[in-house]
Design a protein around this motif. Structure first.
Motif, PDB file in Angstrom:
ATOM      1  N   LYS A 197       0.836  -1.201   0.000  1.00 23.20           N
ATOM      2  CA  LYS A 197       0.000   0.000   0.000  1.00 23.20           C
ATOM      3  C   LYS A 197       0.875   1.257   0.000  1.00 23.20           C
ATOM      4  CE  LYS A 197      -3.582   2.340   2.719  1.00 23.20           C
ATOM      5  NZ  LYS A 197      -4.382   2.299   3.969  1.00 23.20           N
ATOM      6  N   ASP A 198       1.933   1.256   0.781  1.00 28.13           N
ATOM      7  CA  ASP A 198       2.820   2.421   0.862  1.00 28.13           C
ATOM      8  C   ASP A 198       3.486   2.702  -0.482  1.00 28.13           C
ATOM      9  OD1 ASP A 198       2.225   2.837   3.501  1.00 28.13           O
ATOM     10  OD2 ASP A 198       4.018   1.844   4.275  1.00 28.13           O
ATOM     11  N   TYR A 199       3.959   1.633  -1.143  1.00 25.61           N
ATOM     12  CA  TYR A 199       4.627   1.830  -2.437  1.00 25.61           C
ATOM     13  C   TYR A 199       3.646   2.372  -3.466  1.00 25.61           C
ATOM     14  CZ  TYR A 199       7.573   1.055  -6.508  1.00 25.61           C
ATOM     15  OH  TYR A 199       8.309   1.248  -7.652  1.00 25.61           O
ATOM     16  N   LEU A 200       2.444   1.859  -3.458  1.00 30.04           N
ATOM     17  CA  LEU A 200       1.432   2.311  -4.412  1.00 30.04           C
ATOM     18  C   LEU A 200       1.148   3.796  -4.235  1.00 30.04           C
ATOM     19  CD1 LEU A 200      -0.708   1.675  -6.566  1.00 30.04           C
ATOM     20  CD2 LEU A 200      -2.284   1.128  -4.718  1.00 30.04           C
ATOM     21  N   GLU A 201       1.019   4.229  -2.990  1.00 28.76           N
ATOM     22  CA  GLU A 201       0.661   5.622  -2.729  1.00 28.76           C
ATOM     23  C   GLU A 201       1.774   6.590  -3.128  1.00 28.76           C
ATOM     24  OE1 GLU A 201      -0.354   5.587   1.399  1.00 28.76           O
ATOM     25  OE2 GLU A 201      -2.411   4.876   1.041  1.00 28.76           O
ATOM     26  N   SER A 202       3.020   6.141  -3.076  1.00 26.02           N
ATOM     27  CA  SER A 202       4.137   7.045  -3.365  1.00 26.02           C
ATOM     28  C   SER A 202       4.762   6.848  -4.759  1.00 26.02           C
ATOM     29  CB  SER A 202       5.233   6.886  -2.302  1.00 26.02           C
ATOM     30  OG  SER A 202       5.682   5.546  -2.233  1.00 26.02           O
ATOM     31  N   HIS A 203       4.321   5.803  -5.489  1.00 21.42           N
ATOM     32  CA  HIS A 203       4.913   5.522  -6.806  1.00 21.42           C
ATOM     33  C   HIS A 203       3.847   5.126  -7.828  1.00 21.42           C
ATOM     34  CE1 HIS A 203       8.288   4.916  -3.988  1.00 21.42           C
ATOM     35  NE2 HIS A 203       9.058   5.314  -4.976  1.00 21.42           N
ATOM     36  N   LYS A 204       2.785   5.895  -7.884  1.00 19.83           N
ATOM     37  CA  LYS A 204       1.675   5.550  -8.778  1.00 19.83           C
ATOM     38  C   LYS A 204       2.085   5.499 -10.243  1.00 19.83           C
ATOM     39  CE  LYS A 204      -2.579   6.498  -6.299  1.00 19.83           C
ATOM     40  NZ  LYS A 204      -3.939   7.055  -6.417  1.00 19.83           N
ATOM     41  N   GLU A 205       2.970   6.408 -10.644  1.00 17.87           N
ATOM     42  CA  GLU A 205       3.381   6.450 -12.039  1.00 17.87           C
ATOM     43  C   GLU A 205       4.137   5.180 -12.421  1.00 17.87           C
ATOM     44  OE1 GLU A 205       5.964   9.226 -15.159  1.00 17.87           O
ATOM     45  OE2 GLU A 205       5.595   9.926 -13.104  1.00 17.87           O
ATOM     46  N   ILE A 206       5.001   4.711 -11.528  1.00 19.00           N
ATOM     47  CA  ILE A 206       5.758   3.484 -11.802  1.00 19.00           C
ATOM     48  C   ILE A 206       4.826   2.285 -11.837  1.00 19.00           C
ATOM     49  CG2 ILE A 206       7.547   1.929 -10.927  1.00 19.00           C
ATOM     50  CD1 ILE A 206       8.952   4.379  -9.773  1.00 19.00           C
ATOM     51  N   VAL A 207       3.882   2.242 -10.901  1.00 19.38           N
ATOM     52  CA  VAL A 207       2.909   1.138 -10.873  1.00 19.38           C
ATOM     53  C   VAL A 207       2.121   1.114 -12.176  1.00 19.38           C
ATOM     54  CG1 VAL A 207       0.863   0.202  -9.739  1.00 19.38           C
ATOM     55  CG2 VAL A 207       2.748   1.094  -8.358  1.00 19.38           C
ATOM     56  N   GLN A 208       1.715   2.293 -12.637  1.00 17.76           N
ATOM     57  CA  GLN A 208       0.969   2.366 -13.899  1.00 17.76           C
ATOM     58  C   GLN A 208       1.796   1.831 -15.063  1.00 17.76           C
ATOM     59  OE1 GLN A 208      -2.511   3.739 -14.856  1.00 17.76           O
ATOM     60  NE2 GLN A 208      -1.635   2.114 -16.129  1.00 17.76           N
ATOM     61  N   LYS A 209       3.064   2.219 -15.114  1.00 15.75           N
ATOM     62  CA  LYS A 209       3.943   1.755 -16.190  1.00 15.75           C
ATOM     63  C   LYS A 209       4.124   0.242 -16.132  1.00 15.75           C
ATOM     64  CE  LYS A 209       6.655   6.011 -16.709  1.00 15.75           C
ATOM     65  NZ  LYS A 209       7.996   6.626 -16.543  1.00 15.75           N
ATOM     66  N   PHE A 210       4.274  -0.282 -14.916  1.00 14.22           N
ATOM     67  CA  PHE A 210       4.498  -1.719 -14.777  1.00 14.22           C
ATOM     68  C   PHE A 210       3.250  -2.503 -15.179  1.00 14.22           C
ATOM     69  CE2 PHE A 210       5.178  -5.845 -13.051  1.00 14.22           C
ATOM     70  CZ  PHE A 210       6.552  -6.016 -12.962  1.00 14.22           C
ATOM     71  N   VAL A 211       2.100  -2.087 -14.672  1.00 10.18           N
ATOM     72  CA  VAL A 211       0.854  -2.802 -14.991  1.00 10.18           C
ATOM     73  C   VAL A 211       0.560  -2.743 -16.486  1.00 10.18           C
ATOM     74  CG1 VAL A 211      -1.646  -2.885 -14.627  1.00 10.18           C
ATOM     75  CG2 VAL A 211      -0.127  -2.468 -12.690  1.00 10.18           C
ATOM     76  N   SER A 212       0.750  -1.588 -17.095  1.00  9.82           N
ATOM     77  CA  SER A 212       0.511  -1.454 -18.534  1.00  9.82           C
ATOM     78  C   SER A 212       1.420  -2.393 -19.319  1.00  9.82           C
ATOM     79  CB  SER A 212       0.749  -0.008 -18.979  1.00  9.82           C
ATOM     80  OG  SER A 212      -0.174   0.873 -18.365  1.00  9.82           O
ATOM     81  N   SER A 213       2.691  -2.474 -18.915  1.00  5.25           N
ATOM     82  CA  SER A 213       3.641  -3.369 -19.582  1.00  5.25           C
ATOM     83  C   SER A 213       3.258  -4.825 -19.366  1.00  5.25           C
ATOM     84  CB  SER A 213       5.050  -3.121 -19.049  1.00  5.25           C
ATOM     85  OG  SER A 213       5.451  -1.783 -19.211  1.00  5.25           O
ATOM     86  N   TYR A 214       2.850  -5.135 -18.154  1.00  2.00           N
ATOM     87  CA  TYR A 214       2.481  -6.502 -17.782  1.00  2.00           C
ATOM     88  C   TYR A 214       1.289  -6.990 -18.605  1.00  2.00           C
ATOM     89  CZ  TYR A 214       1.336 -10.369 -14.539  1.00  2.00           C
ATOM     90  OH  TYR A 214       1.079 -11.596 -13.977  1.00  2.00           O
ATOM     91  N   ILE A 215       0.261  -6.163 -18.694  1.00  2.00           N
ATOM     92  CA  ILE A 215      -0.935  -6.534 -19.461  1.00  2.00           C
ATOM     93  C   ILE A 215      -0.606  -6.654 -20.948  1.00  2.00           C
ATOM     94  CG2 ILE A 215      -3.260  -5.841 -20.135  1.00  2.00           C
ATOM     95  CD1 ILE A 215      -2.980  -6.781 -17.208  1.00  2.00           C
ATOM     96  N   LYS A 216       0.183  -5.727 -21.455  1.00  2.00           N
ATOM     97  CA  LYS A 216       0.582  -5.790 -22.865  1.00  2.00           C
ATOM     98  C   LYS A 216       1.383  -7.059 -23.132  1.00  2.00           C
ATOM     99  CE  LYS A 216       2.736  -3.124 -26.589  1.00  2.00           C
ATOM    100  NZ  LYS A 216       3.441  -1.868 -26.961  1.00  2.00           N
ATOM    101  N   GLY A 217       2.216  -7.453 -22.160  1.00  2.00           N
ATOM    102  CA  GLY A 217       2.974  -8.690 -22.287  1.00  2.00           C
ATOM    103  C   GLY A 217       2.070  -9.894 -22.418  1.00  2.00           C
ATOM    104  N   TRP A 218       1.010  -9.930 -21.620  1.00  2.00           N
ATOM    105  CA  TRP A 218       0.063 -11.048 -21.695  1.00  2.00           C
ATOM    106  C   TRP A 218      -0.732 -11.024 -22.995  1.00  2.00           C
ATOM    107  CZ3 TRP A 218       0.270 -15.459 -19.592  1.00  2.00           C
ATOM    108  CH2 TRP A 218       0.847 -15.622 -18.326  1.00  2.00           C
ATOM    109  N   GLN A 219      -1.057  -9.842 -23.465  1.00  2.00           N
ATOM    110  CA  GLN A 219      -1.752  -9.743 -24.756  1.00  2.00           C
ATOM    111  C   GLN A 219      -0.880 -10.286 -25.878  1.00  2.00           C
ATOM    112  OE1 GLN A 219      -2.448  -5.524 -24.623  1.00  2.00           O
ATOM    113  NE2 GLN A 219      -4.508  -5.729 -23.754  1.00  2.00           N
ATOM    114  N   SER A 220       0.397  -9.974 -25.815  1.00  2.00           N
ATOM    115  CA  SER A 220       1.340 -10.444 -26.824  1.00  2.00           C
ATOM    116  C   SER A 220       1.587 -11.945 -26.706  1.00  2.00           C
ATOM    117  CB  SER A 220       2.656  -9.679 -26.696  1.00  2.00           C
ATOM    118  OG  SER A 220       3.621 -10.182 -27.584  1.00  2.00           O
ATOM    119  N   TYR A 221       1.657 -12.428 -25.460  1.00  2.00           N
ATOM    120  CA  TYR A 221       1.975 -13.845 -25.220  1.00  2.00           C
ATOM    121  C   TYR A 221       0.943 -14.775 -25.853  1.00  2.00           C
ATOM    122  CZ  TYR A 221       3.095 -18.126 -22.621  1.00  2.00           C
ATOM    123  OH  TYR A 221       3.429 -19.417 -22.270  1.00  2.00           O
ATOM    124  N   GLU A 222      -0.285 -14.333 -25.946  1.00  2.00           N
ATOM    125  CA  GLU A 222      -1.333 -15.177 -26.525  1.00  2.00           C
ATOM    126  C   GLU A 222      -0.970 -15.588 -27.952  1.00  2.00           C
ATOM    127  OE1 GLU A 222      -6.196 -15.371 -26.798  1.00  2.00           O
ATOM    128  OE2 GLU A 222      -5.228 -13.414 -26.692  1.00  2.00           O
TER     129      GLU A 222
END
Length: 339
Positions: free
Chosen positions: A231-256
């Motif tokens: 929770k602490d990391y999310l509150e202080s690093h939202k931009e990084i979390v957004q970048k990671f999640v976007s990359s992660y989801i795109k990775g799964w879309q590509s993996y299919e």
């Protein structure tokens, strides 16, 4: 008069030299500022992800995003730490030794009960592929049919506590599950825990016909391979979390579409698993990742209803001591909009 001229020239030279020096210093500071700006806007952030197990197809989206440079494109330099029986992503992330982790939803709820505040940002699997595996032809239609049999199950595994609370399994002989299947193979009436995405393949290789019964048929069906942060990391690093999640989801879309190539990469990271086993896992996990709620709402989707159901089940069997709002434990704000 000549002396005055030389003094004037000396002063002018000194002023000119000082101007050049100041100009050079100003230029240097400007260069440093531009460099700092470039580092801020175009640099990469180092982050670590801890897997919930050794590299497998269930991590295909991670390796796809790495191999295709998706993380890097989003300004992230991602280190992947393999999991294993002695590795706890929850503890590692909670201690601040990694920023992201993968775990099952019930593990996260139990951690919350222990005072570890985690937040799920994407559910890789929309349900659980955990199952009981038995020899083909054995008359097992329901969980109570496990009675009178030896069942190989990991001590303390959450779904087994749930099943024992819901069904009368008092006549089951519990034997510790150690990941090996020699005793199961030799004992034709025995049953063992498994994942439908892996163990049936190993039995096929051994020419042992088997069938499976999904744990989810009991109503216990937590999200699996959940991407989380503190929770602490999310509150202080939202931009990084957004970048990671976007990359992660795109990775799964590509993996299919690219799983054949990415599975070869995974074998390179985990040479103890065969490519054929990874291909089997990829095929059998497809519905869990791309189907169910994800088919309508997108990869990684989660609902408060599902989290509440799981929380209530864990409260009923005493694995949670205090009630709390599950809305504090997950968010879909970083997932891409899905039409």
């Amino acid at each position: 008069m000549e002396n005055v001229k030389w003094k004037t020239r000396g002063v002018l030279a000194s002023v000119l030299a000082m101007g050049l020096l100041l100009s050079a210093c100003g230029s240097e500071r400007a260069t440093e500022t531009e460099s700092e700006a470039a580092d801020t806007s175009g640099g990469t952030e180092d982050v670590k992800l801890v897997l919930n197990w050794f590299p497998k197809s269930q991590h295909g989206g991670v390796y796809s995003a790495l191999e295709e440079g998706t993380f890097e494109e989003n300004g992230l330099n991602v280190e992947v730490e393999p999991g294993g029986p002695q590795v706890s992503p929850v503890q590692i992330v909670a201690a601040g030794d990694a920023q992201f982790g993968l775990a099952h939803a019930d593990q996260m709820l139990i951690a919350r009960n222990q005072g570890i505040e985690l937040v799920a940002v994407a559910a890789t699997m929309q349900g659980s592929p955990q199952a009981f595996m038995y020899h083909k032809g054995e008359d097992i239609q329901d969980f109570e049919d496990l009675n009178g049999r030896e069942v190989f199950v990991q001590p303390g595994i959450t779904y087994w506590d749930f099943l024992k609370n819901k069904y009368d399994l008092s006549k089951v002989t519990e034997l510790g599950y150690n990941g090996q299947h020699v005793n199961f193979i030799d004992n034709k009436t025995s049953v063992t825990q498994s994942f439908v995405t892996s163990e049936p393949f190993f039995m096929e290789q051994e020419k042992v016909p088997v069938e499976t019964m999904l744990v989810s048929e009991s109503g216990y069906d937590p999200y699996n391979v959940v991407l989380f942060v503190t929770k602490d990391y999310l509150e202080s690093h939202k931009e990084i979390v957004q970048k990671f999640v976007s990359s992660y989801i795109k990775g799964w879309q590509s993996y299919e579409q690219s799983s054949d190539e990415i599975n070869k990469v995974i074998v390179g990271e985990n040479p103890n698993i065969a490519l054929e086993a990874l291909n089997f896992e990829t095929k059998t996990q497809h519905e869990y990742i791309y189907g169910k709620d994800a088919a309508e709402h997108g990869i990684g989707y989660m609902t408060e209803e599902r989290w509440d159901t799981l929380k209530q089940q864990l409260l009923e069997i005493g694995l949670l001591k205090e009630d709390f709002k599950t809305s504090e434990m997950f968010t879909t704000e970083f997932l891409p909009a899905h039409e």
